[in-house]
Write a protein that holds these residues in place. Structure first.
Motif, mmCIF file in Angstrom:
data_model
loop_
_atom_site.group_PDB
_atom_site.id
_atom_site.type_symbol
_atom_site.label_atom_id
_atom_site.label_comp_id
_atom_site.label_asym_id
_atom_site.label_seq_id
_atom_site.Cartn_x
_atom_site.Cartn_y
_atom_site.Cartn_z
ATOM 1 N N ALA A 115 0.598 -1.238 0.101
ATOM 2 C CA ALA A 115 -0.067 -0.072 -0.068
ATOM 3 C C ALA A 115 0.736 1.168 0.012
ATOM 4 C CB ALA A 115 -0.890 -0.264 1.140
ATOM 5 N N ASP A 116 2.097 1.206 0.795
ATOM 6 C CA ASP A 116 2.951 2.537 0.853
ATOM 7 C C ASP A 116 3.472 2.546 -0.579
ATOM 8 O OD1 ASP A 116 2.292 2.863 3.250
ATOM 9 O OD2 ASP A 116 4.214 1.941 4.091
ATOM 10 N N ARG A 117 3.710 1.409 -1.296
ATOM 11 C CA ARG A 117 4.476 1.519 -2.617
ATOM 12 C C ARG A 117 3.313 2.135 -3.601
ATOM 13 N NH1 ARG A 117 6.377 -3.788 -4.270
ATOM 14 N NH2 ARG A 117 4.656 -3.873 -5.862
ATOM 15 N N ILE A 118 2.065 1.736 -3.492
ATOM 16 C CA ILE A 118 1.135 2.147 -4.545
ATOM 17 C C ILE A 118 0.780 3.450 -4.192
ATOM 18 C CG2 ILE A 118 0.900 0.124 -5.469
ATOM 19 C CD1 ILE A 118 -1.756 -0.363 -4.056
ATOM 20 N N GLY A 119 0.726 4.062 -2.900
ATOM 21 C CA GLY A 119 0.280 5.389 -2.402
ATOM 22 C C GLY A 119 -1.299 5.235 -2.176
ATOM 23 N N ARG A 120 -1.765 4.063 -1.704
ATOM 24 C CA ARG A 120 -3.234 3.957 -1.418
ATOM 25 C C ARG A 120 -3.360 2.820 -0.571
ATOM 26 N NH1 ARG A 120 -3.236 2.718 -6.708
ATOM 27 N NH2 ARG A 120 -4.537 0.867 -7.498
ATOM 28 N N PRO A 121 -4.294 2.797 0.427
ATOM 29 C CA PRO A 121 -4.545 1.780 1.412
ATOM 30 C C PRO A 121 -5.313 0.428 0.358
ATOM 31 C CG PRO A 121 -6.364 3.381 1.533
ATOM 32 C CD PRO A 121 -5.231 3.906 0.706
ATOM 33 N N LEU A 122 -4.925 -0.784 0.687
ATOM 34 C CA LEU A 122 -5.746 -1.880 0.477
ATOM 35 C C LEU A 122 -6.951 -1.980 1.031
ATOM 36 C CD1 LEU A 122 -2.850 -4.586 -0.055
ATOM 37 C CD2 LEU A 122 -3.582 -2.745 -1.765
ATOM 38 N N THR A 123 -7.979 -2.514 0.287
ATOM 39 C CA THR A 123 -9.196 -2.969 0.973
ATOM 40 C C THR A 123 -9.192 -4.127 1.934
ATOM 41 O OG1 THR A 123 -10.239 -4.090 -0.758
ATOM 42 C CG2 THR A 123 -10.365 -1.679 -0.922
ATOM 43 N N ALA A 124 -10.228 -4.464 2.580
ATOM 44 C CA ALA A 124 -10.284 -5.804 3.374
ATOM 45 C C ALA A 124 -10.162 -6.894 2.151
ATOM 46 C CB ALA A 124 -11.355 -5.735 4.181
ATOM 47 N N GLY A 125 -10.858 -6.693 1.145
ATOM 48 C CA GLY A 125 -11.110 -7.676 0.177
ATOM 49 C C GLY A 125 -9.788 -7.921 -0.563
ATOM 50 N N ASP A 126 -8.934 -6.793 -0.605
ATOM 51 C CA ASP A 126 -7.623 -6.928 -1.287
ATOM 52 C C ASP A 126 -6.425 -7.627 -0.290
ATOM 53 O OD1 ASP A 126 -8.150 -5.490 -3.433
ATOM 54 O OD2 ASP A 126 -7.518 -3.536 -2.477
ATOM 55 N N LEU A 127 -6.934 -7.497 0.976
ATOM 56 C CA LEU A 127 -5.825 -8.187 1.910
ATOM 57 C C LEU A 127 -6.351 -9.492 2.057
ATOM 58 C CD1 LEU A 127 -4.031 -8.471 4.127
ATOM 59 C CD2 LEU A 127 -5.668 -7.558 5.850
ATOM 60 N N ALA A 128 -7.407 -10.102 1.945
ATOM 61 C CA ALA A 128 -8.009 -11.270 1.784
ATOM 62 C C ALA A 128 -7.197 -12.087 0.668
ATOM 63 C CB ALA A 128 -9.220 -11.423 2.049
ATOM 64 N N LEU A 129 -7.372 -11.265 -0.395
ATOM 65 C CA LEU A 129 -6.818 -11.846 -1.678
ATOM 66 C C LEU A 129 -5.495 -12.158 -1.798
ATOM 67 C CD1 LEU A 129 -7.419 -12.704 -4.618
ATOM 68 C CD2 LEU A 129 -7.004 -10.484 -5.115
ATOM 69 N N LEU A 130 -4.541 -11.190 -0.943
ATOM 70 C CA LEU A 130 -3.131 -11.324 -0.905
ATOM 71 C C LEU A 130 -2.795 -12.672 -0.002
ATOM 72 C CD1 LEU A 130 -0.879 -9.677 -1.938
ATOM 73 C CD2 LEU A 130 -0.679 -8.811 0.610
ATOM 74 N N THR A 131 -3.803 -12.936 1.138
ATOM 75 C CA THR A 131 -3.661 -13.838 2.047
ATOM 76 C C THR A 131 -3.853 -15.090 1.280
ATOM 77 O OG1 THR A 131 -4.019 -12.592 3.947
ATOM 78 C CG2 THR A 131 -4.484 -14.849 4.011
ATOM 79 N N GLN A 132 -4.876 -15.155 0.393
ATOM 80 C CA GLN A 132 -5.200 -16.332 -0.432
ATOM 81 C C GLN A 132 -4.153 -16.736 -1.280
ATOM 82 O OE1 GLN A 132 -8.960 -16.314 -2.851
ATOM 83 N NE2 GLN A 132 -9.550 -17.909 -1.566
ATOM 84 N N ILE A 133 -3.497 -15.735 -1.888
ATOM 85 C CA ILE A 133 -2.583 -16.008 -2.956
ATOM 86 C C ILE A 133 -1.320 -16.453 -2.323
ATOM 87 C CG2 ILE A 133 -0.718 -14.724 -4.399
ATOM 88 C CD1 ILE A 133 -3.027 -12.899 -4.978
ATOM 89 N N ASP A 134 -0.838 -16.076 -1.073
ATOM 90 C CA ASP A 134 0.122 -16.575 -0.297
ATOM 91 C C ASP A 134 -0.062 -18.095 0.051
ATOM 92 O OD1 ASP A 134 2.608 -16.313 1.351
ATOM 93 O OD2 ASP A 134 1.477 -16.937 2.714
ATOM 94 N N ALA A 135 -1.247 -18.481 0.371
ATOM 95 C CA ALA A 135 -1.606 -19.819 0.499
ATOM 96 C C ALA A 135 -1.641 -20.967 -0.515
ATOM 97 C CB ALA A 135 -3.022 -19.966 1.311
ATOM 98 N N VAL A 136 -1.920 -20.111 -1.805
ATOM 99 C CA VAL A 136 -1.672 -21.108 -3.121
ATOM 100 C C VAL A 136 -0.123 -21.429 -3.572
ATOM 101 C CG1 VAL A 136 -2.100 -20.942 -5.561
ATOM 102 C CG2 VAL A 136 -3.795 -19.890 -3.832
ATOM 103 N N TYR A 137 0.494 -20.239 -3.170
ATOM 104 C CA TYR A 137 2.189 -20.496 -3.198
ATOM 105 C C TYR A 137 2.365 -21.603 -2.417
ATOM 106 C CZ TYR A 137 3.666 -16.112 -5.949
ATOM 107 O OH TYR A 137 3.901 -15.339 -7.022
#
Length: 219
Positions: free
Chosen positions: A153-175
């Motif tokens: 979020a700091d890098r792109i200059g805007r906060p992530l939504t709760a849905g974005d965070l959930a997606l990121l967590t899911q992607i980590d699990a897939v990896y």
């Protein structure tokens, strides 16, 4: 060889630092979505995917997005084949086909409830085998996805939504599941609590180990 992991995990910082450290022995392939170094084709594709300024390049058409991202990966391989490795002993890729498989499996699954994420990721990964060689070594960086989300979020200059965070967590699990399925190819580094220098040093140890084995003629 590729370095993988969710946004904000520190893979790009580590890959660039290691490429500088190793020098001519290593050819770094930067992430195309960061640098658009695949020519006009790549620039046009990335511009289309970025049109909505979504942090995960979502345009509302996940199947088309997936095909476009896979095409970028194949284009990267074509350009490398055409230009050669300039005498480098190792090619270090900042995100490759594994990234497309993990991210797009999670994104596609949002439109298809009940689908197996790992089966979808493996299907996407397998679809590229006739077209390009998969990395023989993949370094997967994992860690606290909440920390990664803040960095992203700091890098792109805007906060992530709760849905974005959930997606990121899911992607980590897939990896992680992908790594479990191919333990001979993946080296998993849990970077929880590590700073950038610690991540770089750990990834560097893996890269140097591979270089040393190759120099000794050990596969």
């Amino acid at each position: 060889m590729s370095v993988e992991g969710v946004n904000g995990i520190g893979k790009t910082t580590a890959a660039r630092a290691i490429a500088r450290r190793v020098g001519a022995r290593c050819l770094l392939l930067d992430e195309l979505t960061d640098h658009s170094d695949g020519g006009g084709f790549a620039r046009n594709v990335i511009a289309a995917l970025s049109a909505r300024h979504d942090p995960f390049l979502r345009t509302g058409h996940p199947a088309a997005e997936t095909l476009a991202l896979l095409a970028l990966q194949l284009r990267k391989t074509e350009r490398l084949t055409a230009t050669g490795t300039a005498g480098a002993e190792i090619v270090l890729e900042d995100r490759g086909v594994d990234s497309v498989a993990a991210y797009q499996a999670a994104i596609l699954a949002q439109q298809h409830p009940g689908v197996s994420l790992i089966e979808l990721a493996q299907h996407l990964l397998g679809s590229t085998r006739p077209w390009r060689r998969h990395p023989d070594v993949t370094i997967l960086l994992t860690g606290d996805t909440a920390v990664c989300a803040r960095r992203f979020a700091d890098r792109i200059g805007r906060p992530l939504t709760a849905g974005d965070l959930a997606l990121l967590t899911q992607i980590d699990a897939v990896y992680r599941r992908m790594a479990d399925d191919e333990p001979a190819r993946y080296t998993v580094l849990d970077t929880t609590g590590w700073g950038p220098h610690e991540v770089t040093d750990a990834v560097g140890e893996v890269v140097v180990s591979v270089l040393d084995r190759r120099s000794a003629g050990v596969s």
